[in-house]
Design a protein around this motif. Structure first.
Motif, mmCIF file in Angstrom:
data_model
loop_
_atom_site.group_PDB
_atom_site.id
_atom_site.type_symbol
_atom_site.label_atom_id
_atom_site.label_comp_id
_atom_site.label_asym_id
_atom_site.label_seq_id
_atom_site.Cartn_x
_atom_site.Cartn_y
_atom_site.Cartn_z
ATOM 1 N N ILE A 1 0.548 44.564 -33.599
ATOM 2 C CA ILE A 1 1.159 44.898 -32.289
ATOM 3 C C ILE A 1 1.387 46.081 -32.242
ATOM 4 O O ILE A 1 1.781 46.417 -30.859
ATOM 5 N N GLY A 2 1.524 47.046 -33.029
ATOM 6 C CA GLY A 2 1.993 48.482 -33.004
ATOM 7 C C GLY A 2 3.314 48.720 -32.539
ATOM 8 O O GLY A 2 3.936 49.716 -31.833
ATOM 9 N N ALA A 3 4.126 47.736 -33.158
ATOM 10 C CA ALA A 3 5.714 47.917 -32.996
ATOM 11 C C ALA A 3 6.320 48.679 -33.794
ATOM 12 O O ALA A 3 5.978 48.864 -35.067
ATOM 13 N N SER A 4 7.181 49.472 -33.304
ATOM 14 C CA SER A 4 8.084 50.430 -34.239
ATOM 15 C C SER A 4 9.489 49.923 -34.162
ATOM 16 O O SER A 4 9.942 49.500 -32.964
ATOM 17 N N LEU A 5 10.489 50.369 -35.029
ATOM 18 C CA LEU A 5 12.000 50.081 -35.142
ATOM 19 C C LEU A 5 12.621 51.197 -34.317
ATOM 20 O O LEU A 5 12.464 52.305 -34.497
ATOM 21 N N GLY A 6 13.305 50.651 -33.510
ATOM 22 C CA GLY A 6 14.430 51.768 -32.866
ATOM 23 C C GLY A 6 15.406 51.703 -33.528
ATOM 24 O O GLY A 6 15.961 51.463 -34.628
ATOM 25 N N ASP A 7 16.713 51.624 -32.877
ATOM 26 C CA ASP A 7 18.169 51.330 -33.374
ATOM 27 C C ASP A 7 18.283 50.353 -34.092
ATOM 28 O O ASP A 7 17.981 49.182 -33.849
ATOM 29 N N PHE B 1 -9.500 32.107 -21.227
ATOM 30 C CA PHE B 1 -9.249 32.338 -22.638
ATOM 31 C C PHE B 1 -9.987 33.523 -23.117
ATOM 32 O O PHE B 1 -9.473 34.359 -23.936
ATOM 33 N N ALA B 2 -11.428 33.829 -22.711
ATOM 34 C CA ALA B 2 -12.120 34.725 -23.036
ATOM 35 C C ALA B 2 -11.481 36.258 -22.762
ATOM 36 O O ALA B 2 -11.834 37.256 -23.260
ATOM 37 N N ARG B 3 -10.625 36.136 -21.276
ATOM 38 C CA ARG B 3 -10.121 37.217 -20.929
ATOM 39 C C ARG B 3 -8.686 37.524 -21.650
ATOM 40 O O ARG B 3 -8.139 38.659 -21.440
ATOM 41 N N GLN B 4 -8.120 36.764 -22.575
ATOM 42 C CA GLN B 4 -6.965 36.791 -23.259
ATOM 43 C C GLN B 4 -7.163 37.876 -24.236
ATOM 44 O O GLN B 4 -7.701 37.504 -25.278
ATOM 45 N N GLY B 5 -7.027 39.176 -24.310
ATOM 46 C CA GLY B 5 -7.155 40.092 -25.516
ATOM 47 C C GLY B 5 -6.390 39.690 -26.642
ATOM 48 O O GLY B 5 -6.839 39.710 -27.762
ATOM 49 N N ALA B 6 -5.270 38.993 -26.436
ATOM 50 C CA ALA B 6 -4.322 38.616 -27.297
ATOM 51 C C ALA B 6 -4.938 37.260 -28.312
ATOM 52 O O ALA B 6 -4.900 37.358 -29.706
ATOM 53 N N MET B 7 -5.857 36.600 -27.822
ATOM 54 C CA MET B 7 -6.563 35.419 -28.564
ATOM 55 C C MET B 7 -7.764 36.034 -29.399
ATOM 56 O O MET B 7 -7.890 35.504 -30.577
ATOM 57 N N ALA B 8 -8.135 37.406 -29.125
ATOM 58 C CA ALA B 8 -9.170 38.008 -30.005
ATOM 59 C C ALA B 8 -8.371 38.503 -30.913
ATOM 60 O O ALA B 8 -8.793 38.533 -32.410
ATOM 61 N N THR B 9 -7.338 39.171 -30.749
ATOM 62 C CA THR B 9 -6.490 39.890 -31.709
ATOM 63 C C THR B 9 -6.063 39.033 -32.927
ATOM 64 O O THR B 9 -6.249 39.380 -34.188
ATOM 65 N N ILE B 10 -5.731 37.962 -32.431
ATOM 66 C CA ILE B 10 -5.148 36.917 -33.508
ATOM 67 C C ILE B 10 -6.351 36.194 -34.226
ATOM 68 O O ILE B 10 -6.183 35.189 -34.936
ATOM 69 N N LEU C 1 7.461 48.641 -28.445
ATOM 70 C CA LEU C 1 5.726 48.670 -28.465
ATOM 71 C C LEU C 1 5.199 49.130 -27.018
ATOM 72 O O LEU C 1 5.891 49.078 -26.208
ATOM 73 N N ALA C 2 3.899 49.432 -27.159
ATOM 74 C CA ALA C 2 3.302 49.914 -26.091
ATOM 75 C C ALA C 2 2.339 48.664 -25.506
ATOM 76 O O ALA C 2 1.912 47.796 -26.317
ATOM 77 N N TRP C 3 1.925 48.831 -24.210
ATOM 78 C CA TRP C 3 0.952 47.777 -23.736
ATOM 79 C C TRP C 3 -0.297 48.371 -24.627
ATOM 80 O O TRP C 3 -0.609 49.559 -24.946
ATOM 81 N N ALA C 4 -1.279 47.228 -24.813
ATOM 82 C CA ALA C 4 -2.704 47.138 -25.304
ATOM 83 C C ALA C 4 -3.374 46.196 -24.819
ATOM 84 O O ALA C 4 -2.861 44.933 -24.692
ATOM 85 N N ALA C 5 -4.778 46.319 -24.666
ATOM 86 C CA ALA C 5 -5.370 45.277 -24.102
ATOM 87 C C ALA C 5 -5.367 44.055 -24.976
ATOM 88 O O ALA C 5 -5.808 43.065 -24.795
ATOM 89 N N GLY C 6 -5.516 44.316 -26.455
ATOM 90 C CA GLY C 6 -5.499 43.586 -27.438
ATOM 91 C C GLY C 6 -4.286 42.557 -27.527
ATOM 92 O O GLY C 6 -4.240 41.749 -28.279
ATOM 93 N N LEU C 7 -3.188 42.714 -26.610
ATOM 94 C CA LEU C 7 -2.143 42.166 -26.570
ATOM 95 C C LEU C 7 -1.694 41.214 -25.306
ATOM 96 O O LEU C 7 -0.767 40.793 -25.122
ATOM 97 N N SER C 8 -2.713 41.304 -24.490
ATOM 98 C CA SER C 8 -2.815 40.718 -23.043
ATOM 99 C C SER C 8 -3.012 39.399 -23.052
ATOM 100 O O SER C 8 -3.866 38.635 -23.781
ATOM 101 N N GLN C 9 -2.607 38.700 -21.984
ATOM 102 C CA GLN C 9 -3.184 37.487 -21.476
ATOM 103 C C GLN C 9 -4.190 37.629 -20.267
ATOM 104 O O GLN C 9 -4.713 38.896 -20.087
ATOM 105 N N GLN C 10 -4.422 36.499 -19.487
ATOM 106 C CA GLN C 10 -5.591 36.544 -18.943
ATOM 107 C C GLN C 10 -5.662 37.565 -17.607
ATOM 108 O O GLN C 10 -6.494 37.968 -17.034
#
Lengths: 153, 153, 153, 153
Positions: B30-36, A21-30, B46-55
């Protein structure tokens, strides 16, 4: 929701959940935090925030899903052997009511554990002015991954 | 994915999508933007970001779902009348492959519009070292809300 | 619906589908017959019958699901190795319109084959007075079973 | 499975379920019969038959879904007003174990009733040599239809 009793394969199941859980960046973000961790059942809690909202100010369905998916995934993870990784194959969520509240409680529960495939269910509750209300249900199917360095824990 | 041609009920459909998207705090987070934006079809990137990641460092399934759900919801919204609001009743997502990549493209497409219930499908693509790969499919059911001040646009 | 090209692991894939289909008592009961069988894609057809109806005289959603599930399962089965068995882990069906018609055509299509888990999609069409209409979509997840005598072919 | 208490809008709810069930040709074909009917909850039972099987001799997933869908649909129907019709918008089923047994019991339960949209859950149990086992779970979304002569009761 049925709550059968399960016996974990690895006594350190709760520590493994906390580490992962601590490695899930998404959990910190939310802003999510872990609640109860018992074999086959994990609780995740979070507070409402403007940065998690959809256009009407309710918690975005995807954010409800993000927290519920982690709760379901870790519920399954408590029953997996040491060294295994968990991935969600699919999940389905029913949004029963707008996610309106100050706090939210997500409960993930294993329905059927398996060596390869584990089936789980989730319940999301909104706490609005002190009253708790069921706002979403999830069904999630997990797969146990073993022997892959990029997918463990 | 089938791409039938649809006729919007409101010519300002694209502006309404942009206005509503701008009010989704979750999309900024989540840094998302609209396309078409075309009638019955909306793209979100959207782009990958550490704050959107799982473990394991992949995009969290819930974050894939968050962007896909908005893409599907806005695809449906392009066909709704002015003043209507859109809510997701339920969605299901299949994670076909780990969400590994630098950028992600989510496509929401209306399959069957309706006065009350609209059925949509979504496709999520990861762009990893310049190669695009289908990583997730979604089926989402939307409901058109009219006459409610707290659920419009 | 995407229709990627797939290479079967076993050249006798069509015969294996036909043999297995012939053993499904449920297919005889609903009067279903096999149409096209190509790698990753299988078509099943059936006629309306009073014995397959729900209370309004439409084809019962479960019967639509029964034929679609077989179409999806056999689509996946065309890509599995000789001796393997196929089981559905889960499926989801969206009923887009009442299943009203004289004949029905179900198309199962592999989206993502895998050694263990295969993801498929289905489309159900009603033929009503000569016009074909999309009435249902399915997403089905299959598992390849090997080494079990009670689940092969 | 949660079993909240519900108050029916029409006292004749059980008779309406029985009348409607009797018109479902599919229920006769699969040999299904009605069990308990209480507000928000309906049970359907059936016996194994060769004509309901898949290729390994288990009950076909689609037949499990057919009976579960009716159980869920009628669970929702118990809470609908007189004159209303019920249609399934979508359902998802997880097959937890092969449907092996002599008899099967399907339980449909309302989770969240609504004027337009009702969310239900189903549980399928196999009775094999006297032991009952959970073999499938369903989530089904229903819509209440009013004012249409072809979709009532």
């Amino acid at each position: 929701m049925d709550q059968p009793e399960f016996k974990p394969k690895d006594e350190r199941y709760a520590d493994r959940v906390r580490d992962s859980f601590a490695r899930q960046g998404a959990m910190a973000t939310i802003g999510a935090s872990l609640g109860d961790i018992v074999p086959g059942r994990v609780v995740i809690e979070l507070a409402w925030a403007a940065g998690l909202s959809q256009q009407h100010g309710f918690l975005h369905a995807g954010m409800v899903a993000t927290a519920l998916d982690s709760a379901c995934g870790y519920a399954g993870f408590t029953l997996m052997p040491a060294g295994a990784g968990v991935l969600t194959i699919e999940f389905k969520i029913n949004l029963l009511a707008p996610a309106k509240g100050q706090r939210f409680r997500m409960v993930g529960q294993v329905i059927k554990p398996g060596r390869t495939v584990t089936v789980t269910e989730g319940r999301a509750y909104a706490i609005d002015d002190g009253r708790e209300k069921l706002i979403a249900t999830m069904g999630a199917t997990l797969i146990t991954i073993t022997g892959r360095d990029d997918v463990k824990n």
